[in-house]
Design a protein around this motif. Structure first.
Motif: not given
Length: 347
Positions: A167, A191, A196, A217
């Motif tokens: 990530p 993004w 992330d 997310d």
């Protein structure tokens, strides 16, 4: 003539007015007030990320450390620049909040390169159970030396991370300053570029003390909430954080303030160049590292200029020795103050 830090500037009057307005009456605590919910939705709209989880904390260190802890297991390592704020200026907070994850420094200068990042990840992947496992990549935008990654540079770094299924965290304490320099959208610099999690700064750009943390997310959301509470960073009177951020995002105040700081920096940099200063890094946003003779530093300090020397000491034997100044412009610095500084510089 105050150029020590954009942390030292005043709070924007519109932010103070918003705090006063938010102070009327009663509101539910711990982020359940209407203003916090409105701000979270406004940030999602701004970033074109309707599913993003958005949280407010009071400090940049909390934003970075809690975000990284959420992305990182205690047996992993975070990849970052040798001059990243999380390494140099956060008193091991990422290590503490993550329960012991380490930082691995990617060799090089102010900016990480994709080649150096790839080589460093590959090196960490050689020791199996005996070594730290690879964890998040953390990128600082604007960097701690005042440089701005281009969108291509960001995408190149995040591409390396993706190849290793890692990530990416973006330390955006000066996110607005980078954004207006690149003339792109918030989504483009987050993004869409492969980020992330984002620490979206406000304190350095005219707020009293609030940063947003975004997880693009939303599956990361609950863990972050638990870490924020356990770490002592869940404000009971959350509306006062939200009020600042609401004012920040109203009528593009955040962009107007960042443009003002960058323009001031451009004016100061032009004057320093004309005076023969040597620049250690390109002043892409609102921060300058420029070398001038010790005698000139002494003259500026005697005239009341406030800034940090990055190397050497003000008192020394050689008046012509070149010493590097760190000069930071905030949203409130006036052209008159910059010109006053330059007049003393050239006197």
């Amino acid at each position: 003539m105050f150029f020590a830090s954009d942390n030292s500037g005043p709070v924007h009057p519109q932010v103070l007015a918003a705090l006063s307005e938010a102070n009327a009456g009663y509101a539910m605590g711990y982020g359940d007030d209407p203003l916090t919910l409105q701000v979270q939705e406004r940030i999602r709209e701004l970033f074109e990320a309707p599913q993003a989880a958005v949280y407010l904390v009071a400090t940049g260190t909390a934003a970075n450390a809690l975000a990284l802890a959420t992305l990182c297991q205690p047996f992993q390592t975070v990849f970052c620049s040798p001059v990243a704020h999380i390494h140099e200026d956060e008193c091991n907070a990422p290590e503490f909040f993550s329960g012991g994850a380490k930082l691995t420094l990617v060799p090089g200068g102010d900016k990480m390169t994709s080649a150096a990042l790839a080589a460093t990840i590959a090196k960490e992947n050689t020791r199996g159970v005996h070594g730290p496992q690879c964890g998040p990549v953390s990128i600082t935008q604007v960097t701690e030396r005042g440089s701005v990654y281009s969108l291509d540079e960001l995408r190149s770094l995040t591409s390396v991370a993706r190849k290793h299924d890692l990530p990416v965290h973006l330390d955006g304490a000066r996110f607005a300053n980078a954004l207006v320099r690149l003339s792109c959208s918030p989504a483009d610099m987050s993004w869409r570029a492969g980020v992330d999690a984002l620490s979206f700064g406000g304190t350095k750009n005219g707020l009293l003390g609030v940063e947003a943390v975004l997880f693009f997310d939303p599956d990361r959301a609950w863990e972050f909430e638990l870490r924020r509470k356990r770490g002592g960073h869940l404000f009971s009177k959350g509306r006062y954080l939200a009020a600042q951020m609401a004012a920040y995002l109203t009528d593009d105040l955040w962009l107007i303030s960042a443009r003002a700081a960058n323009a001031a920096c451009d004016r100061l940099a032009a004057g320093l160049r004309a005076a023969g200063a040597e620049f250690a890094h390109a002043p892409d946003a609102n921060m300058i590292f420029a070398a001038i003779p010790r005698a000139v530093h002494q003259r500026l300090h005697d005239a009341g200029a406030v800034y940090h020397l990055w190397d050497g000491a003000l008192d020394g034997d050689d008046p012509q020795e070149m010493l590097t100044a760190r000069l930071v412009c905030d949203w409130s610095i006036s052209n008159a103050r910059i010109d006053q500084f330059l007049n003393v510089l050239n006197s």
